[in-house]
Enzyme design. Structure first.
Site, PDB file in Angstrom:
ATOM      1  N   PRO A  94       0.814  -1.052  -0.086  1.00 15.67           N
ATOM      2  CA  PRO A  94      -0.030  -0.157  -0.187  1.00 15.67           C
ATOM      3  C   PRO A  94       0.945   1.525  -0.061  1.00 15.67           C
ATOM      4  O   PRO A  94       0.477   2.374  -0.277  1.00 15.67           O
ATOM      5  CB  PRO A  94      -0.742  -0.035   1.242  1.00 15.67           C
ATOM      6  CG  PRO A  94      -0.364  -1.338   2.034  1.00 15.67           C
ATOM      7  CD  PRO A  94       0.656  -2.015   1.193  1.00 15.67           C
ATOM      8  N   GLU A 121       1.590  -8.573   8.514  1.00 19.53           N
ATOM      9  CA  GLU A 121       1.633  -7.028   8.703  1.00 19.53           C
ATOM     10  C   GLU A 121       2.808  -6.312   7.660  1.00 19.53           C
ATOM     11  O   GLU A 121       2.644  -5.181   7.616  1.00 19.53           O
ATOM     12  CB  GLU A 121       2.238  -6.926  10.199  1.00 19.53           C
ATOM     13  CG  GLU A 121       2.028  -5.644  10.860  1.00 19.53           C
ATOM     14  CD  GLU A 121       0.422  -5.154  10.719  1.00 19.53           C
ATOM     15  OE1 GLU A 121      -0.300  -6.071  10.856  1.00 19.53           O
ATOM     16  OE2 GLU A 121       0.304  -4.125  10.369  1.00 19.53           O
ATOM     17  N   ARG A 158      -4.229  -7.160 -21.007  1.00 17.44           N
ATOM     18  CA  ARG A 158      -5.353  -6.898 -22.223  1.00 17.44           C
ATOM     19  C   ARG A 158      -4.492  -5.835 -22.848  1.00 17.44           C
ATOM     20  O   ARG A 158      -4.894  -5.509 -24.040  1.00 17.44           O
ATOM     21  CB  ARG A 158      -6.603  -6.298 -21.717  1.00 17.44           C
ATOM     22  CG  ARG A 158      -6.650  -5.225 -20.639  1.00 17.44           C
ATOM     23  CD  ARG A 158      -8.016  -5.048 -19.981  1.00 17.44           C
ATOM     24  NE  ARG A 158      -9.136  -4.912 -20.849  1.00 17.44           N
ATOM     25  CZ  ARG A 158      -9.366  -3.983 -21.390  1.00 17.44           C
ATOM     26  NH1 ARG A 158      -8.842  -2.695 -21.349  1.00 17.44           N
ATOM     27  NH2 ARG A 158     -10.684  -3.720 -22.173  1.00 17.44           N
ATOM     28  N   ASP A 173     -10.862   3.209 -24.024  1.00 16.93           N
ATOM     29  CA  ASP A 173     -11.189   3.079 -22.536  1.00 16.93           C
ATOM     30  C   ASP A 173     -10.668   4.122 -21.695  1.00 16.93           C
ATOM     31  O   ASP A 173      -9.928   4.959 -22.041  1.00 16.93           O
ATOM     32  CB  ASP A 173     -10.179   1.618 -22.016  1.00 16.93           C
ATOM     33  CG  ASP A 173     -10.653   0.481 -22.257  1.00 16.93           C
ATOM     34  OD1 ASP A 173     -11.819   0.226 -22.993  1.00 16.93           O
ATOM     35  OD2 ASP A 173      -9.882  -0.294 -22.208  1.00 16.93           O
TER      36      ASP A 173
HETATM   37  N1  SAM Z   1       0.918  -3.018   7.419  1.00 19.09           N
HETATM   38  C1  SAM Z   1       1.062  -2.776   6.099  1.00 19.09           C
HETATM   39  C2  SAM Z   1       1.386  -1.059   5.765  1.00 19.09           C
HETATM   40  O1  SAM Z   1       0.700  -0.460   6.492  1.00 19.09           O
HETATM   41  O2  SAM Z   1       1.903  -0.899   4.759  1.00 19.09           O
HETATM   42  C3  SAM Z   1       0.270  -3.408   5.286  1.00 19.09           C
HETATM   43  C4  SAM Z   1       0.282  -4.782   5.004  1.00 19.09           C
HETATM   44  S1  SAM Z   1      -0.912  -5.698   4.299  1.00 19.09           S
HETATM   45  C5  SAM Z   1      -1.884  -6.321   5.519  1.00 19.09           C
HETATM   46  C6  SAM Z   1      -0.211  -7.266   3.738  1.00 19.09           C
HETATM   47  C7  SAM Z   1       0.244  -7.140   2.149  1.00 19.09           C
HETATM   48  O3  SAM Z   1      -1.049  -7.087   1.393  1.00 19.09           O
HETATM   49  C8  SAM Z   1       1.055  -6.203   1.854  1.00 19.09           C
HETATM   50  O4  SAM Z   1       2.680  -6.324   2.262  1.00 19.09           O
HETATM   51  C9  SAM Z   1       1.116  -6.093   0.263  1.00 19.09           C
HETATM   52  O5  SAM Z   1       1.858  -6.997  -0.433  1.00 19.09           O
HETATM   53  C10 SAM Z   1      -0.555  -6.161  -0.015  1.00 19.09           C
HETATM   54  N2  SAM Z   1      -1.478  -5.122  -0.044  1.00 19.09           N
HETATM   55  C11 SAM Z   1      -2.140  -4.823   1.074  1.00 19.09           C
HETATM   56  N3  SAM Z   1      -2.792  -3.607   0.455  1.00 19.09           N
HETATM   57  C12 SAM Z   1      -2.296  -3.461  -0.726  1.00 19.09           C
HETATM   58  C13 SAM Z   1      -2.396  -2.364  -1.631  1.00 19.09           C
HETATM   59  N4  SAM Z   1      -3.602  -1.335  -1.550  1.00 19.09           N
HETATM   60  N5  SAM Z   1      -1.720  -2.206  -2.988  1.00 19.09           N
HETATM   61  C14 SAM Z   1      -0.960  -3.327  -3.215  1.00 19.09           C
HETATM   62  N6  SAM Z   1      -0.581  -4.341  -2.276  1.00 19.09           N
HETATM   63  C15 SAM Z   1      -1.369  -4.341  -1.101  1.00 19.09           C
END
Ligand code: SAM
Length: 249
Positions: A94, A121, A158, A173
């Site tokens: 994220p 996490e 795509r 698109d």
């Molecule tokens: N504690 C982390 C943070 O606050 O950045 C979030 C961890 S999340 C529960 C677990 C994993 O899900 C991340 O390491 C990532 O690979 C994936 N993930 C979660 N949300 C995402 C998003 N919006 N975009 C891309 N990957 C995401």
């Protein structure tokens, strides 16, 4: 036959990918040999007795973190570690750059994309040293990177020539040309008293083109004005936007 684009997905939950990649356009593209998708379980590269892939954070705190060794070992054994221009090692998080249609277009021109799905996490910070790109699919937190990986694979695929039959269909698109797409209509001409815009029935291609451009601009101005902020507007678009502003505001 060499595929045009080879995806390698590094995950702890390979079963999650069985459905999405065995249906529809992606499946057809794999069958045609345009795409290859390898799903690699990086737990197989954990050499400890219990094949541990996570551990507690130094300094304390909630949750578990992905350890660096199994994942980096899996990358080293299955990728070129992003050492050439035709390859990217992508970390999903994220905290990454927000993934957009522009990124998808650039990535669709590569030969090999390795995508790392995080979990728990988060991950040990040193993993970042081994990636070439870090993407987020939006400002929200999911439990793992599997769904973001599916989103990216679908969106990038795509755009690879041959995946969609009518390649020109993605040129209009939403986002492709920086605008939201214009409204579409199909039969019947009259649905419960609501008529299809007359101009679409006229057969006059130039007028239809102009109408569609104007409606795409109207939709973008109303729903996503931010998209217009950095757009280099043509003379025609400036004129149409003036008309729209007079009509709407
Ligand atoms: N504690 C982390 C943070 O606050 O950045 C979030 C961890 S999340 C529960 C677990 C994993 O899900 C991340 O390491 C990532 O690979 C994936 N993930 C979660 N949300 C995402 C998003 N919006 N975009 C891309 N990957 C995401």
């Amino acid at each position: 036959m060499n595929p045009d684009l080879h995806f390698k997905i590094f995950t702890l939950f390979p079963g999650m990918f069985e459905g999405p990649f065995n249906e529809s356009l992606i499946k057809k593209a794999i069958d045609k040999g345009i795409l290859t998708i390898d799903v690699i379980n990086f737990r197989d590269y954990a050499f400890s007795k219990h094949q541990t892939v996570d551990d507690t954070p130094f300094g304390g705190g909630q949750g578990m973190l992905l350890k660096p060794e199994p994942l980096i070992e899996a990358l080293e054994q299955n990728t070129g570690m992003g050492k050439n221009d035709e390859e990217e090692i992508i970390l999903l998080s994220p905290q990454g750059k927000r993934f957009t249609q522009k990124d998808a277009l650039l990535l669709s021109q590569k030969k090999e994309l390795s995508i790392i799905c995080g979990h728990y996490e988060g991950f040990d910070e040193r993993i970042r040293d081994y990636v070439t790109k870090e993407y987020s699919i939006g400002d929200y937190v999911l439990t793992g990177g599997e769904i973001p990986a599916m989103v990216m694979v679908d969106c990038i695929s795509r755009l690879v020539p041959g995946v969609i039959k009518e390649e020109s269909s993605f040129l209009e698109d939403s986002f492709y040309n920086g605008l939201l797409e214009y409204p579409h209509y199909t039969k019947p001409r009259n649905f419960r008293g609501k008529e299809v815009p007359e101009i679409l029935l006229s057969g006059h291609h130039e007028n239809i083109r102009k109408w569609r451009l104007k409606e795409a601009l109207r939709r973008t101005l109303i729903r996503r004005p931010d998209l217009l902020e950095n757009r280099e507007l043509s003379k025609e678009e400036i004129k149409l936007l003036k008309e729209i502003r007079n009509e709407e505001f």
